[in-house]
Design a protein around this motif. Sequence first.
Motif, PDB file in Angstrom:
ATOM      1  N   GLU A  88     102.135  33.327  22.223  1.00  0.00           N
ATOM      2  CA  GLU A  88     102.394  32.587  23.463  1.00  0.00           C
ATOM      3  C   GLU A  88     101.039  32.183  24.038  1.00  0.00           C
ATOM      4  OE1 GLU A  88     104.381  35.243  26.128  1.00  0.00           O
ATOM      5  OE2 GLU A  88     102.668  36.594  26.303  1.00  0.00           O
ATOM      6  N   THR A  89     101.042  31.086  24.758  1.00  0.00           N
ATOM      7  CA  THR A  89      99.813  30.604  25.377  1.00  0.00           C
ATOM      8  C   THR A  89      99.530  31.443  26.615  1.00  0.00           C
ATOM      9  OG1 THR A  89     100.354  28.421  24.598  1.00  0.00           O
ATOM     10  CG2 THR A  89      98.741  28.549  26.367  1.00  0.00           C
ATOM     11  N   VAL A  90      98.295  31.863  26.764  1.00  0.00           N
ATOM     12  CA  VAL A  90      97.990  32.664  27.959  1.00  0.00           C
ATOM     13  C   VAL A  90      96.876  32.056  28.804  1.00  0.00           C
ATOM     14  CG1 VAL A  90      98.819  34.895  27.161  1.00  0.00           C
ATOM     15  CG2 VAL A  90      96.504  34.173  26.577  1.00  0.00           C
ATOM     16  N   GLY A  91      96.473  30.860  28.494  1.00  0.00           N
ATOM     17  CA  GLY A  91      95.430  30.247  29.317  1.00  0.00           C
ATOM     18  C   GLY A  91      94.718  29.173  28.537  1.00  0.00           C
ATOM     19  N   GLY A  92      94.210  28.192  29.252  1.00  0.00           N
ATOM     20  CA  GLY A  92      93.509  27.096  28.600  1.00  0.00           C
ATOM     21  C   GLY A  92      92.136  27.543  28.151  1.00  0.00           C
ATOM     22  N   SER A  93      91.547  26.766  27.270  1.00  0.00           N
ATOM     23  CA  SER A  93      90.189  27.054  26.832  1.00  0.00           C
ATOM     24  C   SER A  93      89.226  26.843  27.988  1.00  0.00           C
ATOM     25  CB  SER A  93      89.809  26.132  25.681  1.00  0.00           C
ATOM     26  OG  SER A  93      88.427  26.178  25.449  1.00  0.00           O
ATOM     27  N   GLN A  94      88.195  27.647  28.030  1.00  0.00           N
ATOM     28  CA  GLN A  94      87.172  27.443  29.050  1.00  0.00           C
ATOM     29  C   GLN A  94      85.881  26.956  28.414  1.00  0.00           C
ATOM     30  OE1 GLN A  94      87.280  31.186  31.172  1.00  0.00           O
ATOM     31  NE2 GLN A  94      89.449  30.827  31.563  1.00  0.00           N
ATOM     32  N   ALA A  95      86.034  26.057  27.451  1.00  0.00           N
ATOM     33  CA  ALA A  95      84.873  25.532  26.737  1.00  0.00           C
ATOM     34  C   ALA A  95      84.039  24.663  27.677  1.00  0.00           C
ATOM     35  CB  ALA A  95      85.337  24.709  25.547  1.00  0.00           C
ATOM     36  N   PRO A  96      82.713  24.662  27.475  1.00  0.00           N
ATOM     37  CA  PRO A  96      81.833  23.825  28.302  1.00  0.00           C
ATOM     38  C   PRO A  96      82.182  22.336  28.121  1.00  0.00           C
ATOM     39  CG  PRO A  96      80.556  25.246  26.818  1.00  0.00           C
ATOM     40  CD  PRO A  96      81.983  25.392  26.438  1.00  0.00           C
TER      41      PRO A  96
ATOM     42  N   LEU B  31      78.078  38.754  17.932  1.00  0.00           N
ATOM     43  CA  LEU B  31      79.250  37.898  18.076  1.00  0.00           C
ATOM     44  C   LEU B  31      80.213  38.697  18.938  1.00  0.00           C
ATOM     45  CD1 LEU B  31      80.829  35.400  17.305  1.00  0.00           C
ATOM     46  CD2 LEU B  31      81.457  36.483  15.168  1.00  0.00           C
ATOM     47  N   ARG B  32      80.077  38.519  20.228  1.00  0.00           N
ATOM     48  CA  ARG B  32      80.651  39.488  21.146  1.00  0.00           C
ATOM     49  C   ARG B  32      80.819  38.811  22.498  1.00  0.00           C
ATOM     50  NH1 ARG B  32      77.638  45.267  21.320  1.00  0.00           N
ATOM     51  NH2 ARG B  32      79.273  46.458  22.340  1.00  0.00           N
ATOM     52  N   SER B  33      81.891  39.083  23.152  1.00  0.00           N
ATOM     53  CA  SER B  33      82.141  38.481  24.461  1.00  0.00           C
ATOM     54  C   SER B  33      83.239  39.287  25.129  1.00  0.00           C
ATOM     55  CB  SER B  33      82.592  37.045  24.274  1.00  0.00           C
ATOM     56  OG  SER B  33      83.827  37.023  23.579  1.00  0.00           O
ATOM     57  N   SER B  34      83.725  38.805  26.253  1.00  0.00           N
ATOM     58  CA  SER B  34      84.827  39.533  26.883  1.00  0.00           C
ATOM     59  C   SER B  34      86.048  39.497  25.964  1.00  0.00           C
ATOM     60  CB  SER B  34      85.145  38.925  28.239  1.00  0.00           C
ATOM     61  OG  SER B  34      85.431  37.548  28.074  1.00  0.00           O
ATOM     62  N   ASP B  35      86.124  38.485  25.094  1.00  0.00           N
ATOM     63  CA  ASP B  35      87.276  38.374  24.195  1.00  0.00           C
ATOM     64  C   ASP B  35      87.064  39.134  22.892  1.00  0.00           C
ATOM     65  OD1 ASP B  35      88.979  36.705  25.776  1.00  0.00           O
ATOM     66  OD2 ASP B  35      87.473  35.141  25.497  1.00  0.00           O
ATOM     67  N   ILE B  36      85.844  39.031  22.374  1.00  0.00           N
ATOM     68  CA  ILE B  36      85.560  39.732  21.122  1.00  0.00           C
ATOM     69  C   ILE B  36      84.722  40.952  21.470  1.00  0.00           C
ATOM     70  CG2 ILE B  36      84.409  39.548  18.899  1.00  0.00           C
ATOM     71  CD1 ILE B  36      85.157  36.537  19.029  1.00  0.00           C
TER      72      ILE B  36
ATOM     73  N   GLN C 155      95.521  44.961  21.559  1.00  0.00           N
ATOM     74  CA  GLN C 155      96.172  43.698  21.883  1.00  0.00           C
ATOM     75  C   GLN C 155      95.517  42.577  21.098  1.00  0.00           C
ATOM     76  OE1 GLN C 155      96.676  43.078  26.062  1.00  0.00           O
ATOM     77  NE2 GLN C 155      97.604  45.089  26.355  1.00  0.00           N
ATOM     78  N   PHE C 156      96.320  41.610  20.736  1.00  0.00           N
ATOM     79  CA  PHE C 156      95.889  40.595  19.775  1.00  0.00           C
ATOM     80  C   PHE C 156      95.909  39.198  20.394  1.00  0.00           C
ATOM     81  CE2 PHE C 156      97.328  44.280  17.651  1.00  0.00           C
ATOM     82  CZ  PHE C 156      96.643  44.358  16.451  1.00  0.00           C
ATOM     83  N   LYS C 157      94.806  38.495  20.231  1.00  0.00           N
ATOM     84  CA  LYS C 157      94.717  37.136  20.739  1.00  0.00           C
ATOM     85  C   LYS C 157      94.051  36.233  19.721  1.00  0.00           C
ATOM     86  CE  LYS C 157      94.093  38.040  25.696  1.00  0.00           C
ATOM     87  NZ  LYS C 157      93.013  38.104  26.699  1.00  0.00           N
ATOM     88  N   MET C 158      94.250  34.929  19.897  1.00  0.00           N
ATOM     89  CA  MET C 158      93.466  33.948  19.163  1.00  0.00           C
ATOM     90  C   MET C 158      92.718  33.140  20.216  1.00  0.00           C
ATOM     91  SD  MET C 158      94.214  34.734  16.016  1.00  0.00           S
ATOM     92  CE  MET C 158      93.139  33.495  15.300  1.00  0.00           C
ATOM     93  N   ILE C 159      91.400  33.081  20.072  1.00  0.00           N
ATOM     94  CA  ILE C 159      90.543  32.421  21.047  1.00  0.00           C
ATOM     95  C   ILE C 159      90.036  31.110  20.446  1.00  0.00           C
ATOM     96  CG2 ILE C 159      88.452  32.676  22.464  1.00  0.00           C
ATOM     97  CD1 ILE C 159      90.482  34.880  22.993  1.00  0.00           C
ATOM     98  N   PRO C 160      90.093  30.004  21.205  1.00  0.00           N
ATOM     99  CA  PRO C 160      89.516  28.773  20.668  1.00  0.00           C
ATOM    100  C   PRO C 160      88.008  28.967  20.472  1.00  0.00           C
ATOM    101  CG  PRO C 160      90.137  28.505  22.982  1.00  0.00           C
ATOM    102  CD  PRO C 160      90.669  29.826  22.549  1.00  0.00           C
ATOM    103  N   ILE C 161      87.545  28.669  19.269  1.00  0.00           N
ATOM    104  CA  ILE C 161      86.130  28.939  18.970  1.00  0.00           C
ATOM    105  C   ILE C 161      85.223  28.138  19.897  1.00  0.00           C
ATOM    106  CG2 ILE C 161      84.330  28.848  17.190  1.00  0.00           C
ATOM    107  CD1 ILE C 161      86.536  29.227  15.094  1.00  0.00           C
ATOM    108  N   VAL C 162      85.657  26.921  20.217  1.00  0.00           N
ATOM    109  CA  VAL C 162      84.829  26.048  21.048  1.00  0.00           C
ATOM    110  C   VAL C 162      84.506  26.703  22.398  1.00  0.00           C
ATOM    111  CG1 VAL C 162      86.769  24.748  22.016  1.00  0.00           C
ATOM    112  CG2 VAL C 162      84.563  23.609  21.722  1.00  0.00           C
ATOM    113  N   GLN C 163      85.369  27.597  22.819  1.00  0.00           N
ATOM    114  CA  GLN C 163      85.140  28.319  24.077  1.00  0.00           C
ATOM    115  C   GLN C 163      83.923  29.252  23.994  1.00  0.00           C
ATOM    116  OE1 GLN C 163      88.684  29.911  26.053  1.00  0.00           O
ATOM    117  NE2 GLN C 163      87.650  31.860  26.345  1.00  0.00           N
ATOM    118  N   LEU C 164      83.566  29.654  22.785  1.00  0.00           N
ATOM    119  CA  LEU C 164      82.420  30.554  22.604  1.00  0.00           C
ATOM    120  C   LEU C 164      81.119  29.781  22.398  1.00  0.00           C
ATOM    121  CD1 LEU C 164      84.021  32.980  19.961  1.00  0.00           C
ATOM    122  CD2 LEU C 164      84.121  33.174  22.457  1.00  0.00           C
TER     123      LEU C 164
END
Lengths: 468, 468
Positions: A28-36, A192-197, A394-403
């Motif tokens: 399910e979608t949980v939020g839009g990408s926050q890519a620059p 390769l680390r962030s709030s998501d990874i 918990q499992f997510k897929m993050i748009p890479i462009v956001q990183l």
Amino acid sequence: MAGSLLQKQRMQYKPQVPVWLSEDVCFETVGGSQAPENLRPLFPHTFETPVYRLRKGRGAARKVTIGVVFSGGQAAGGHNVIAGLFDSGAQLIGFLGGPQGIIDNQTKALLQIDAYRNQGGFDLLGSGRTKIETQEQLAASLKACTAHRLDGLVIIGGDDSNTNAALLAEYFLQHGCKTVVVGVPKTIDGDLRSSDIEISFGFDSACKTYSEIIGNIARDALSAKKYYHFIKLMGRSASHIALECALQTQPNLTLIGEERRPLKEIVRQIAELITRRAELGKNYGVVLIPEGLIEFVPELTDLPHEKDPHGNIEVSKIQTEKLIIDLVKKELGGRKWNALDHFLGYEGRSCLPTNFDANYCYALGKLAFFAVRESLTGVICSIQHLKESPQKWQFKMIPIVQLMHLEWRLGKEKPVIRKTLVDLKGSAYLKFSSQRKSWELEDLYQMPGPIQFFGDPALTDSVPISLM
Amino acid sequence: MAGSLLQKQRMQYKPQVPVWLSEDVCFETVGGSQAPENLRPLFPHTFETPVYRLRKGRGAARKVTIGVVFSGGQAAGGHNVIAGLFDSGAQLIGFLGGPQGIIDNQTKALLQIDAYRNQGGFDLLGSGRTKIETQEQLAASLKACTAHRLDGLVIIGGDDSNTNAALLAEYFLQHGCKTVVVGVPKTIDGDLRSSDIEISFGFDSACKTYSEIIGNIARDALSAKKYYHFIKLMGRSASHIALECALQTQPNLTLIGEERRPLKEIVRQIAELITRRAELGKNYGVVLIPEGLIEFVPELTDLPHEKDPHGNIEVSKIQTEKLIIDLVKKELGGRKWNALDHFLGYEGRSCLPTNFDANYCYALGKLAFFAVRESLTGVICSIQHLKESPQKWQFKMIPIVQLMHLEWRLGKEKPVIRKTLVDLKGSAYLKFSSQRKSWELEDLYQMPGPIQFFGDPALTDSVPISLM
């Protein structure tokens, strides 16, 4: 490859993943990408990709064919990503020798992978550092994926490799290729680390192997009482590995690149440490030096250094540890003291993965499978709550462009994934900085010892201290 | 020293020794010494010392005070020798910083040793390489042992240290000192070895630690497919460590010093290996180089090298591995190949001892206690049938003089313990030489993995392959 008794026993290990992963799942979608915003023109087809969360529910019922590739340096657990994909029921095609294997369409059908379960290394497929960048390379990759009728291409790699995954995803969409591209966060470096990874795979196994060795060396120093051991640790720019190993072993001094201290100050600090310890009758000690220190030391970064094809300084070729020893010797003048240097790198990249990495990678493989089955592209696997037991992950897929962001590389502005440096306000660093003073003169060395695979779960299933 | 979770768990480990060791035991004579006749004049009081065997029976009922000292390089298990002495009920006095601590009478009463049970390193007492040789040193040592009313002095050391033990025993008898001197065979090098001393302690732990690392590096080589790793292994003259590690990990090539091959031939063999593997598309590999190789290579031994106070060439300061890489590069001319060098030494000397070394050392400590209680002097502990379970071990005390011969050192003829080299007709070497051809081109690398302390006894209680 033959197998030792322990290798054979590890082949039998069943990775722990949440029970519900075996049930029907969907995203399910949980939020839009926050890519620059400045990346939008470069990624017109994938810029708007949202964040997805995996949950129980009816997923697509279809068979999928997946191509998989190892990209970049080895990290323990890579084979378990493939095991996770395999056990999910995908038809698997492995590209050989890294991304060049995609360009050259060098493949191997993966019909039997049992000998690689919970094993170190990337030798099932090999790996490589080619970057798929030019139009010819992109076109050749599309051709290979199309020829194999791939539903998805899973790229197991670090920041540069996942940057590549984003570029490929965009290119494939642009050219009407149905192959989705999914990234898996690999790298012992931990950058390769962030709030998501929360952490890339391989970091835990590498740090535990290095910490075993550092602990052994520290105990030797404490016994022989006559050597300062300067131990350089692999890990490109960021000092995550040095920080984790410091927390594990409590050496007398650990340099952290991100503190951006002038070389003079570093040298003076080590010289003072040696002098003060000598006053206590202690002519031995352990100093950890991150490989990437050189990138943060202004006096050193101005020097001309070799760069790899990605524009990174090849820091592993610079003998920072020897350089620092020489400077400290000069600083201390005639004082007699003995230094030994070590470099830990290849020792920990391809070891048998810890349970943490074995579980994590297997789950990443499962997650990547679901992402392909649901046709998500330009996304990277993210598992959260890793410090908890796998049942709580918990499992997510993050748009890479956001990183990603734009960065100057070799005179060109390029979209790349931001390397995550050690956060000097983060809990791991704060824990370290609150304790390190006491490690300088007292000998509070810890020997974590060799990785244990059997017995007390507090040992076998421990997670990196940096995650806590 | 703080302790990791594994360290704490290891403190609880109960070493396995024969049940009958807890009962009443005594020694019986099983044969005269077979010392070389030319040593008789040098050891008038101890030359006729027989071999003793430990058996059930009424022993001396008396309290004993024992001085104990670590001598020379670290070896895993040393602390368990002390635990064995301690648990036997001896009053223990530790000499600090090696034999110099005897000369200077620097001691510590050992009243509590639990934190050191089954732990690596020698840090309970420290160690050192001083040799007790001059009349002043011998007299000072006698004075210290007399001052503490020692019934026995237990010297935990390698060949040079046990040579020292023999000299002290002789000197003490000559001067009417009642302190007996007992040696314990320590050294990772494995060169303190004979039909009586199957293996010195520390060898197993060191080899298993090195083999873990070599296996990891081999798997990395197999994955990255672009590096030749030249791994130099600590171990002075003899190639026992290289041989054991080769049997554990099956690298492409292992040099054995005792083969005494000309440098030219070694270089040509490596160059050929690289060429033949390249023809198979393999531009990677693993080569093991024993530290002591240099002592057997005629072209190199003529060069002037530093010697330590015992007259040994300080081989660890000579970078044989880099030298060989350079020569092979020359031999191969323009061919492109990549070499990386490693040196494994300090990583494995002070690690947590394996169960084998923990058990062996604890039993050695018990045996040394009985030897002191029964007033045996100039003898070294010998445990046989080590490849069997500890219940089947047999215990002897061997006159040290039996292990000695006269050797030229620094221009003088001196009585020293013979270093035992790799036996080119021995079963370990024959096993190696029968298999090594197949390791050259095929990649039959084994990853023994990290030492395991819990689980399957086939893993936790394994013994060195060289013993089998």
